[in-house]
Design a protein around this motif. Structure first.
Motif, mmCIF file in Angstrom:
data_model
loop_
_atom_site.group_PDB
_atom_site.id
_atom_site.type_symbol
_atom_site.label_atom_id
_atom_site.label_comp_id
_atom_site.label_asym_id
_atom_site.label_seq_id
_atom_site.Cartn_x
_atom_site.Cartn_y
_atom_site.Cartn_z
ATOM 1 N N ILE A 88 0.817 -1.217 0.000
ATOM 2 C CA ILE A 88 0.000 0.000 0.000
ATOM 3 C C ILE A 88 0.850 1.267 0.000
ATOM 4 O O ILE A 88 0.503 2.236 -0.695
ATOM 5 N N PRO A 89 1.978 1.346 0.719
ATOM 6 C CA PRO A 89 2.802 2.558 0.620
ATOM 7 C C PRO A 89 3.252 2.849 -0.815
ATOM 8 O O PRO A 89 3.211 4.005 -1.258
ATOM 9 N N ALA A 90 3.688 1.794 -1.545
ATOM 10 C CA ALA A 90 4.100 2.005 -2.936
ATOM 11 C C ALA A 90 2.902 2.402 -3.793
ATOM 12 O O ALA A 90 3.005 3.273 -4.669
ATOM 13 N N ALA A 91 1.753 1.775 -3.544
ATOM 14 C CA ALA A 91 0.550 2.112 -4.295
ATOM 15 C C ALA A 91 0.198 3.587 -4.103
ATOM 16 O O ALA A 91 -0.128 4.292 -5.066
ATOM 17 N N LEU A 92 0.263 4.053 -2.867
ATOM 18 C CA LEU A 92 -0.042 5.462 -2.596
ATOM 19 C C LEU A 92 0.891 6.398 -3.351
ATOM 20 O O LEU A 92 0.459 7.413 -3.906
ATOM 21 N N ALA A 96 -8.018 2.124 4.264
ATOM 22 C CA ALA A 96 -8.371 3.490 4.666
ATOM 23 C C ALA A 96 -7.491 4.528 3.964
ATOM 24 O O ALA A 96 -7.971 5.612 3.591
ATOM 25 N N GLU A 97 -6.215 4.204 3.770
ATOM 26 C CA GLU A 97 -5.306 5.170 3.140
ATOM 27 C C GLU A 97 -5.718 5.456 1.692
ATOM 28 O O GLU A 97 -5.662 6.602 1.235
ATOM 29 N N LEU A 98 -6.120 4.400 0.986
ATOM 30 C CA LEU A 98 -6.528 4.585 -0.404
ATOM 31 C C LEU A 98 -7.856 5.331 -0.494
ATOM 32 O O LEU A 98 -8.045 6.175 -1.374
ATOM 33 N N ARG A 99 -8.773 5.029 0.419
ATOM 34 C CA ARG A 99 -10.041 5.756 0.420
ATOM 35 C C ARG A 99 -9.820 7.238 0.715
ATOM 36 O O ARG A 99 -10.462 8.107 0.128
ATOM 37 N N ALA A 100 -8.894 7.528 1.628
ATOM 38 C CA ALA A 100 -8.604 8.927 1.956
ATOM 39 C C ALA A 100 -8.048 9.665 0.737
ATOM 40 O O ALA A 100 -8.419 10.823 0.473
ATOM 41 N N LEU A 101 -7.180 9.008 -0.004
ATOM 42 C CA LEU A 101 -6.642 9.628 -1.209
ATOM 43 C C LEU A 101 -7.756 9.821 -2.229
ATOM 44 O O LEU A 101 -7.837 10.871 -2.889
ATOM 45 N N GLY A 102 -8.625 8.814 -2.358
ATOM 46 C CA GLY A 102 -9.751 8.935 -3.277
ATOM 47 C C GLY A 102 -10.629 10.118 -2.947
ATOM 48 O O GLY A 102 -11.100 10.842 -3.838
ATOM 49 N N LEU A 103 -10.850 10.363 -1.668
ATOM 50 C CA LEU A 103 -11.672 11.490 -1.240
ATOM 51 C C LEU A 103 -10.999 12.812 -1.594
ATOM 52 O O LEU A 103 -11.651 13.757 -2.065
ATOM 53 N N ARG A 104 -9.677 12.899 -1.393
ATOM 54 C CA ARG A 104 -8.961 14.129 -1.746
ATOM 55 C C ARG A 104 -9.039 14.396 -3.248
ATOM 56 O O ARG A 104 -9.223 15.539 -3.678
#
Length: 246
Positions: free
Chosen positions: A196-200, A228-236
């Motif tokens: 997930i860190p690399a994906a972000l 949660a990290e990916l959803r947060a990025l999606g929201l931004r």
């Protein structure tokens, strides 16, 4: 202020590009003068200015005329832009057969954008095998978009044996050149691998350069993820797209 003809005729490609990216009205005057002086690159840039209405009234028919002038003088980029006008109906009725012929002419002479555009049209018309061959030729010239699409062919096994490692390598090369779709694809691969860190990192890189339409779809995908990290990025991303829209 009038532009000395001697200054126009001696302009470099770098100066033309700098003028194109400068204040729109000044850019239009300067590049129009260079186009009328017979500079092929200026003719193409002025055609682009007319297409977009940057500092002048939008005039797609006049834009086509400048692309045709550059093409007649031997510019493969100009020839390809004439094909683009026929493909999309810019200043002329849509004529995909004519667009294909023009792309092919420039592609066979080695112009990478023509090779990519020809491949894209062939893929849309269902000729994946023919498209693959032209995507390969454009990718061999480090054309970032072609590398990304070629990566998809290899990832999915379209008209070629599947090659996940080769696909990833192509995405990495295209991503390094700034192609946001390649960056997104690397993010998707990292997500599937649980990194997930690399994906972000890759998704954030794609978000910084993607078009509004692409970003809207990207936001929807990320918002549907369980992380949660990916959803947060999606929201931004979703919020940023809405700001641009309004």
């Amino acid at each position: 202020m009038s532009i000395p003809l001697s200054a126009v005729r001696e302009a470099s490609a770098e100066q033309l590009e700098a003028a194109f990216n400068g204040p729109p009205e000044e850019a239009a005057r300067w590049i129009a003068a260079a186009a009328r002086a017979g500079m092929l690159e200026a003719q193409i840039l002025y055609g682009q200015i007319l297409l977009e209405g940057r500092g002048v009234a939008e005039d797609r028919h006049a834009a086509l005329g400048w692309f045709q002038a550059a093409a007649r003088a031997g510019s493969l980029k100009g020839l390809t832009m004439v094909g683009r006008c026929h493909e999309l109906g810019w200043g002329t009725p849509v004529d995909r057969a004519r667009a294909t012929a023009l792309y092919r002419e420039a592609a066979e002479k080695g112009y990478d954008w023509a090779q990519y555009n020809l491949a894209s049209l062939m893929a849309q018309e269902g000729d994946r095998a023919g498209a693959l061959a032209w995507f390969r030729r454009a990718a061999a010239q480090e054309h970032a978009k072609a590398m990304t699409v070629l990566g998809r062919f290899l990832e999915e096994g379209w008209e070629t044996p599947r090659g996940p490692a080769a696909a990833r390598a192509l995405y990495a090369r295209a991503a390094a050149l700034g192609d946001f779709r390649a960056q997104f694809n690397l993010g998707t691969l990292a997500t599937a691998a649980g990194d997930i860190p690399a994906a972000l990192r890759w998704f954030e890189a794609a978000a910084a350069q993607g078009s509004p339409g692409f970003l809207g779809k990207m936001a929807m995908m990320l918002l549907a993820r369980p992380e949660a990290e990916l959803r947060a990025l999606g929201l931004r991303i979703e919020k940023s797209v809405k700001r641009v829209s309004f």
